[in-house]
Design a protein around this motif. Structure first.
Motif, mmCIF file in Angstrom:
data_model
loop_
_atom_site.group_PDB
_atom_site.id
_atom_site.type_symbol
_atom_site.label_atom_id
_atom_site.label_comp_id
_atom_site.label_asym_id
_atom_site.label_seq_id
_atom_site.Cartn_x
_atom_site.Cartn_y
_atom_site.Cartn_z
ATOM 1 N N ASP A 43 0.827 -1.192 0.000
ATOM 2 C CA ASP A 43 0.000 0.000 0.000
ATOM 3 C C ASP A 43 0.873 1.258 0.000
ATOM 4 N N PRO A 44 0.611 2.225 -0.900
ATOM 5 C CA PRO A 44 1.418 3.448 -0.908
ATOM 6 C C PRO A 44 1.109 4.381 0.266
ATOM 7 N N ALA A 45 -0.029 4.200 0.923
ATOM 8 C CA ALA A 45 -0.366 5.048 2.070
ATOM 9 C C ALA A 45 0.617 4.784 3.214
ATOM 10 N N THR A 46 0.823 5.790 4.055
ATOM 11 C CA THR A 46 1.705 5.612 5.207
ATOM 12 C C THR A 46 1.149 4.517 6.106
ATOM 13 N N ALA A 77 -5.697 5.155 15.798
ATOM 14 C CA ALA A 77 -4.251 4.954 15.605
ATOM 15 C C ALA A 77 -3.949 4.639 14.148
ATOM 16 N N PRO A 78 -2.717 4.878 13.714
ATOM 17 C CA PRO A 78 -2.335 4.513 12.348
ATOM 18 C C PRO A 78 -2.361 2.997 12.151
ATOM 19 N N THR A 79 -2.428 2.592 10.914
ATOM 20 C CA THR A 79 -2.477 1.173 10.568
ATOM 21 C C THR A 79 -1.112 0.526 10.778
ATOM 22 N N ALA A 80 -1.107 -0.593 11.468
ATOM 23 C CA ALA A 80 0.117 -1.366 11.675
ATOM 24 C C ALA A 80 -0.174 -2.825 11.367
ATOM 25 N N TYR A 81 0.670 -3.413 10.539
ATOM 26 C CA TYR A 81 0.521 -4.804 10.127
ATOM 27 C C TYR A 81 1.573 -5.648 10.835
ATOM 28 N N ILE A 82 1.148 -6.735 11.454
ATOM 29 C CA ILE A 82 2.083 -7.660 12.097
ATOM 30 C C ILE A 82 2.430 -8.762 11.106
ATOM 31 N N VAL A 83 3.708 -8.869 10.812
ATOM 32 C CA VAL A 83 4.215 -9.912 9.927
ATOM 33 C C VAL A 83 5.081 -10.834 10.771
ATOM 34 N N ARG A 84 4.728 -12.098 10.805
ATOM 35 C CA ARG A 84 5.445 -13.093 11.617
ATOM 36 C C ARG A 84 6.644 -13.624 10.845
ATOM 37 N N VAL A 85 7.821 -13.571 11.471
ATOM 38 C CA VAL A 85 9.052 -13.983 10.797
ATOM 39 C C VAL A 85 9.304 -15.480 10.869
ATOM 40 N N GLY A 86 8.583 -16.186 11.732
ATOM 41 C CA GLY A 86 8.745 -17.626 11.827
ATOM 42 C C GLY A 86 8.938 -18.093 13.254
ATOM 43 N N SER A 87 9.002 -19.412 13.381
ATOM 44 C CA SER A 87 9.252 -20.030 14.681
ATOM 45 C C SER A 87 10.698 -19.766 15.097
ATOM 46 N N ARG A 88 11.010 -20.108 16.317
ATOM 47 C CA ARG A 88 12.387 -19.948 16.806
ATOM 48 C C ARG A 88 13.365 -20.668 15.883
ATOM 49 N N TYR A 128 13.906 -6.586 3.107
ATOM 50 C CA TYR A 128 13.477 -6.365 4.493
ATOM 51 C C TYR A 128 14.640 -6.079 5.439
ATOM 52 N N ASN A 129 15.680 -6.897 5.390
ATOM 53 C CA ASN A 129 16.883 -6.723 6.209
ATOM 54 C C ASN A 129 16.585 -6.616 7.705
ATOM 55 N N ILE A 130 15.717 -7.477 8.189
ATOM 56 C CA ILE A 130 15.368 -7.506 9.606
ATOM 57 C C ILE A 130 16.389 -8.387 10.329
ATOM 58 N N GLN A 131 16.993 -7.848 11.357
ATOM 59 C CA GLN A 131 18.016 -8.602 12.086
ATOM 60 C C GLN A 131 17.581 -9.000 13.482
ATOM 61 N N GLY A 132 16.531 -8.372 14.008
ATOM 62 C CA GLY A 132 16.022 -8.700 15.327
ATOM 63 C C GLY A 132 14.533 -8.445 15.375
ATOM 64 N N VAL A 133 13.850 -9.140 16.262
ATOM 65 C CA VAL A 133 12.418 -8.919 16.428
ATOM 66 C C VAL A 133 12.130 -8.567 17.881
ATOM 67 N N PRO A 134 11.176 -7.662 18.098
ATOM 68 C CA PRO A 134 10.378 -7.011 17.076
ATOM 69 C C PRO A 134 11.152 -5.890 16.383
ATOM 70 N N THR A 135 10.819 -5.636 15.149
ATOM 71 C CA THR A 135 11.295 -4.464 14.417
ATOM 72 C C THR A 135 10.063 -3.779 13.850
ATOM 73 N N ILE A 136 9.974 -2.477 14.043
ATOM 74 C CA ILE A 136 8.830 -1.715 13.565
ATOM 75 C C ILE A 136 9.333 -0.757 12.500
ATOM 76 N N VAL A 137 8.702 -0.815 11.313
ATOM 77 C CA VAL A 137 9.135 -0.035 10.166
ATOM 78 C C VAL A 137 8.011 0.906 9.750
ATOM 79 N N ARG A 138 8.359 2.167 9.527
ATOM 80 C CA ARG A 138 7.415 3.143 8.976
ATOM 81 C C ARG A 138 7.629 3.190 7.473
ATOM 82 N N VAL A 139 6.527 3.054 6.717
ATOM 83 C CA VAL A 139 6.583 3.037 5.261
ATOM 84 C C VAL A 139 5.725 4.186 4.725
ATOM 85 N N GLU A 140 6.312 4.991 3.848
ATOM 86 C CA GLU A 140 5.596 6.086 3.184
ATOM 87 C C GLU A 140 5.832 5.965 1.689
#
Length: 111
Positions: free
Chosen positions: A12-15, A48-59, A75-87
Motif C-alpha cells: 500500500d502506498p499510504a503511510t 491509531a495509524p495502521t500497523a501490520y504484524i508480519v510473523r518472521v517464523g518459529s524460533r 526487508y533486512n530484519i536482524q532482530g524482532v520485534p522491528t517496527i518499520v514506517r513506510v511512506e
C-alpha cells in the motif's frame, strides 16, 4: 486502527507501519512479549495509524538462520520485534528490537 495480522508486508502506498514479530502464541521471543503492551497502547485504538504484524517464523526458522526471507533484502530484519514506517512504498524509519519495546519511541515513530 487495530494491529492487523498480515502474511507479508503490504505494498500500500499510504503511510503504514509493519511490525516484524516472532511467530507463536505466546511468542517464543522475550523481546516480542515485552513489546506487546506498548504496541497495543500505540496502535490499538481505532484512531491509531495502521500497523501490520508480519510473523518472521518459529524460533527454529529465525534464530541463526541467515536464509530466512525477512533477514534478506528488501526487508533486512536482524532482530524482532522491528517496527518499520513506510511512506509511498519506501521505508523511512525503523525501530529495532530494543527500541520497539519503548512506548515513547513508538509514539515518536508515528508522530
Amino acid at each position: 486502527m487495530p494491529l492487523i495480522d498480515a502474511d507479508t508486508p503490504p505494498t500500500d502506498p499510504a503511510t503504514h507501519y509493519v511490525v516484524y514479530f516472532a511467530s507463536g502464541e505466546p511468542s517464543w521471543c522475550p523481546d516480542c512479549v515485552r513489546a506487546v503492551a506498548p504496541l497495543k497502547s500505540v496502535f490499538g485504538s481505532e484512531s491509531a495509524p495502521t500497523a501490520y504484524i508480519v510473523r518472521v517464523g518459529s524460533r527454529e526458522e529465525w534464530r541463526g538462520v541467515p536464509t530466512n526471507k525477512y533477514r534478506q533484502a528488501p526487508y533486512n530484519i536482524q532482530g524482532v520485534p522491528t517496527i518499520v514506517r513506510v511512506e509511498n512504498g519506501v521505508e523511512v524509519a525503523r525501530l529495532g528490537d530494543v527500541e520497539g519495546q519503548q512506548e515513547s519511541l513508538l509514539r515518536e515513530l508515528i508522530a
